[in-house]
Structures are given as C-alpha cells and as structure tokens.
Design a protein around this motif. Sequence first.
Motif, short mmCIF file in Angstrom:
data_model
loop_
_atom_site.label_atom_id
_atom_site.label_comp_id
_atom_site.label_asym_id
_atom_site.label_seq_id
_atom_site.Cartn_x
_atom_site.Cartn_y
_atom_site.Cartn_z
N LEU A 117 0.81 -1.22 0.00
CA LEU A 117 0.00 0.00 0.00
C LEU A 117 0.84 1.27 0.00
CD1 LEU A 117 -2.87 -1.03 2.43
CD2 LEU A 117 -2.94 -0.87 -0.06
N ALA A 118 2.07 1.19 0.41
CA ALA A 118 2.95 2.35 0.42
C ALA A 118 3.64 2.56 -0.92
CB ALA A 118 3.99 2.21 1.52
N GLY A 119 3.46 1.66 -1.88
CA GLY A 119 4.08 1.78 -3.18
C GLY A 119 5.16 0.73 -3.37
N PRO A 120 5.97 0.89 -4.43
CA PRO A 120 7.02 -0.09 -4.71
C PRO A 120 8.02 -0.20 -3.56
CG PRO A 120 6.70 1.36 -6.58
CD PRO A 120 5.89 1.93 -5.45
N ILE A 121 8.50 -1.41 -3.32
CA ILE A 121 9.51 -1.62 -2.30
C ILE A 121 10.85 -1.08 -2.78
CG2 ILE A 121 10.77 -3.38 -1.00
CD1 ILE A 121 8.11 -5.06 -1.20
N LEU A 122 11.21 -1.40 -4.02
CA LEU A 122 12.39 -0.84 -4.68
C LEU A 122 11.94 -0.29 -6.03
CD1 LEU A 122 14.97 -3.65 -3.87
CD2 LEU A 122 14.98 -1.33 -2.97
N PRO A 123 12.35 0.93 -6.37
CA PRO A 123 11.86 1.55 -7.61
C PRO A 123 12.47 0.92 -8.87
CG PRO A 123 13.51 2.94 -6.58
CD PRO A 123 13.26 1.78 -5.63
N ALA A 124 11.86 1.23 -9.99
CA ALA A 124 12.33 0.70 -11.28
C ALA A 124 13.77 1.12 -11.56
CB ALA A 124 11.40 1.17 -12.40
N GLY A 125 14.15 2.31 -11.13
CA GLY A 125 15.52 2.78 -11.35
C GLY A 125 16.56 1.88 -10.71
N TYR A 126 16.23 1.34 -9.55
CA TYR A 126 17.16 0.43 -8.87
C TYR A 126 17.38 -0.82 -9.71
CZ TYR A 126 18.80 -3.18 -5.70
OH TYR A 126 19.52 -4.22 -5.14
N TRP A 127 16.29 -1.41 -10.21
CA TRP A 127 16.40 -2.64 -11.00
C TRP A 127 17.09 -2.37 -12.33
CZ3 TRP A 127 16.15 -6.52 -8.06
CH2 TRP A 127 15.30 -6.51 -6.96
N ARG A 128 16.79 -1.21 -12.94
CA ARG A 128 17.44 -0.86 -14.21
C ARG A 128 18.95 -0.74 -14.00
NH1 ARG A 128 14.98 0.44 -18.48
NH2 ARG A 128 13.06 1.03 -17.41
N LYS A 129 19.36 -0.12 -12.88
CA LYS A 129 20.79 0.04 -12.59
C LYS A 129 21.44 -1.34 -12.41
CE LYS A 129 23.90 2.11 -9.24
NZ LYS A 129 24.21 1.51 -7.97
N ARG A 130 20.78 -2.23 -11.67
CA ARG A 130 21.33 -3.58 -11.48
C ARG A 130 21.52 -4.30 -12.81
NH1 ARG A 130 20.06 -6.72 -6.70
NH2 ARG A 130 21.14 -8.34 -7.84
N LEU A 131 20.51 -4.20 -13.68
CA LEU A 131 20.60 -4.88 -14.98
C LEU A 131 21.69 -4.27 -15.85
CD1 LEU A 131 16.78 -5.35 -15.56
CD2 LEU A 131 18.46 -7.15 -15.09
N HIS A 132 21.83 -2.95 -15.83
CA HIS A 132 22.89 -2.32 -16.63
C HIS A 132 24.28 -2.65 -16.09
CE1 HIS A 132 20.73 -0.10 -19.71
NE2 HIS A 132 19.79 0.12 -18.80
N GLU A 133 24.39 -2.82 -14.78
CA GLU A 133 25.67 -3.26 -14.22
C GLU A 133 26.04 -4.64 -14.73
OE1 GLU A 133 25.13 -2.94 -10.02
OE2 GLU A 133 25.55 -0.80 -9.98
N LEU A 134 25.04 -5.52 -14.85
CA LEU A 134 25.31 -6.85 -15.41
C LEU A 134 25.72 -6.75 -16.87
CD1 LEU A 134 22.43 -8.92 -13.79
CD2 LEU A 134 24.87 -9.09 -13.29
N LEU A 135 25.04 -5.87 -17.62
CA LEU A 135 25.42 -5.69 -19.03
C LEU A 135 26.83 -5.15 -19.17
CD1 LEU A 135 22.14 -4.16 -20.52
CD2 LEU A 135 23.09 -6.43 -21.00
N ASP A 136 27.25 -4.30 -18.24
CA ASP A 136 28.58 -3.70 -18.30
C ASP A 136 29.70 -4.69 -17.99
OD1 ASP A 136 27.46 -1.29 -18.98
OD2 ASP A 136 27.55 -0.47 -16.93
N THR A 137 29.37 -5.86 -17.43
CA THR A 137 30.42 -6.83 -17.14
C THR A 137 31.02 -7.41 -18.41
OG1 THR A 137 28.88 -8.68 -17.00
CG2 THR A 137 29.38 -7.50 -14.95
#
Length: 108
Positions: free
Chosen positions: A36-56
Amino acid sequence: MDRTLNTLSGSSQTTLIDRDIAHIARVMRTSLRGDLAGPILPAGYWRKRLHELLDTGHLSHAQLCTIDSLLLQLDQFEAEPQPAYDTLAPAAAALFPPPYPASASGQI
C-alpha cells in the motif's frame, strides 16, 4: 552492493551472473508491485542492477536475452499508470457483505 565480477574466473563469473539474473527475475516484479505504500524498490534500482550486469561484458546469448526481457518488463511497468496508493477504495469494494440484510425499519 559493490561487486567485483571482473576479478573472478570465467566459470565463476558466469555462475554469479546467472544467479544475479535469476534473483532479479524472481523478485523484481514483486518489489515493483510493492504494498500500500508503493514499490519496495523503484524501477531505477532494477534498471541500474541490470545495466551493471550488461557492463560486465562477455555475457552469453541466453543471459543477454533474459536481461533484455527484464528491461522490457521495466519499460512496460513504467509506461503503465501507477495506482494511487494514498486513496481509499470505495465502500462498495468491501471484501465481505454485511452479515444480515438491511431493513427499511432499521430493526434486525
């Protein structure tokens, strides 16, 4: 979380990347849906994680496809209108009806 994926051996790095991708795939949607308070972690957090994996670098085709799919899911989530978490549901949306029918005289 600071990770040093480039210092691991090839197979160890691949295994770690596979585990990261699997973890993100499992928890991302639930985290974005939140409560009810909204997302636990925002989309920006997940996008950053995925881009870090792409950067490997040196990702397999399957890893690239999975990361691409997760990024597309993020795009879709961000494109959809988000529910207003600060408004109450209408009374007609009550989960349980009253235990007795309402009478015109007000008596039970």
